[in-house]
Design a protein around this motif. Structure first.
Motif, mmCIF file in Angstrom:
data_model
loop_
_atom_site.group_PDB
_atom_site.id
_atom_site.type_symbol
_atom_site.label_atom_id
_atom_site.label_comp_id
_atom_site.label_asym_id
_atom_site.label_seq_id
_atom_site.Cartn_x
_atom_site.Cartn_y
_atom_site.Cartn_z
ATOM 1 N N GLY A 5 6.563 25.609 40.272
ATOM 2 C CA GLY A 5 7.864 25.498 39.637
ATOM 3 C C GLY A 5 8.607 24.286 40.159
ATOM 4 N N LEU A 84 6.546 34.599 32.105
ATOM 5 C CA LEU A 84 5.914 33.325 32.436
ATOM 6 C C LEU A 84 4.397 33.481 32.436
ATOM 7 N N VAL A 99 6.299 24.076 36.070
ATOM 8 C CA VAL A 99 7.169 25.021 35.371
ATOM 9 C C VAL A 99 8.609 24.653 35.684
#
Length: 165
Positions: A5, A84, A99
């Motif tokens: 992320g 996700l 992400v």
């Protein structure tokens, strides 16, 4: 696939870092895909286009293809937003998926933090933060601090993180 992320509060520079990091990583032979979370309604086509009209007519999915690319649009039609993990399962395999968004998700994260924005540091409470890219010194963090404006240093960290397995 490794999932990392790029997390932080609005205005921290997540998109800027992501857009600079992708070519730095691909130049090193690392294949990269991205998943971006939007907190609002969005369209990838526009009124008057056939694909838009198909969606407006009630199609669950519309796939548009050309010699250059294809795109699949899926309408939730009242169903809950997919997780996700559900979205990641739809991607072709690559070395790394960046992400953007899902800052409170249960996946490893590179935090983008600007103390001048007055937002809290995610790394203080989130054990999934593996490093913080910042434009300032952060003396009280237990993860590596990366220079936000040095994309090659951030890419070095990400490449090493991928190699760790």
């Amino acid at each position: 696939m490794k999932v990392l992320g790029v997390a932080g509060y609005s205005g921290s520079g997540k998109t800027t870092l992501t857009v600079r990091l992708i070519p730095a990583l691909t130049a090193r032979g690392i294949s990269v895909s991205t998943v971006k979370h939007a907190h609002h309604a969005f369209d990838v086509d526009r009124p008057g286009k056939d694909s838009y009209e198909h969606r407006q007519a009630g199609a669950s999915e519309v796939l548009v293809s050309s010699a250059n690319r294809w795109a699949l649009m899926h309408e939730h039609r009242g169903a809950p937003e997919p997780s996700l993990d559900d979205l990641l399962s739809k991607l072709a395999s690559v070395d790394l998926v960046l992400v953007e968004g899902w800052k409170h998700g249960d996946h490893p994260k590179l935090e983008v933090h600007r103390p001048a924005n007055g937002t809290p540091l995610l790394a203080a409470d989130d054990p999934k933060v593996v490093a913080v890219a910042s434009d300032a010194d952060l003396p009280d963090i237990s993860v590596p601090r990366l220079p936000l404006n040095d994309v090659e240093a951030v890419a070095d960290f990400v490449q090493a993180w991928i190699a760790e397995g």
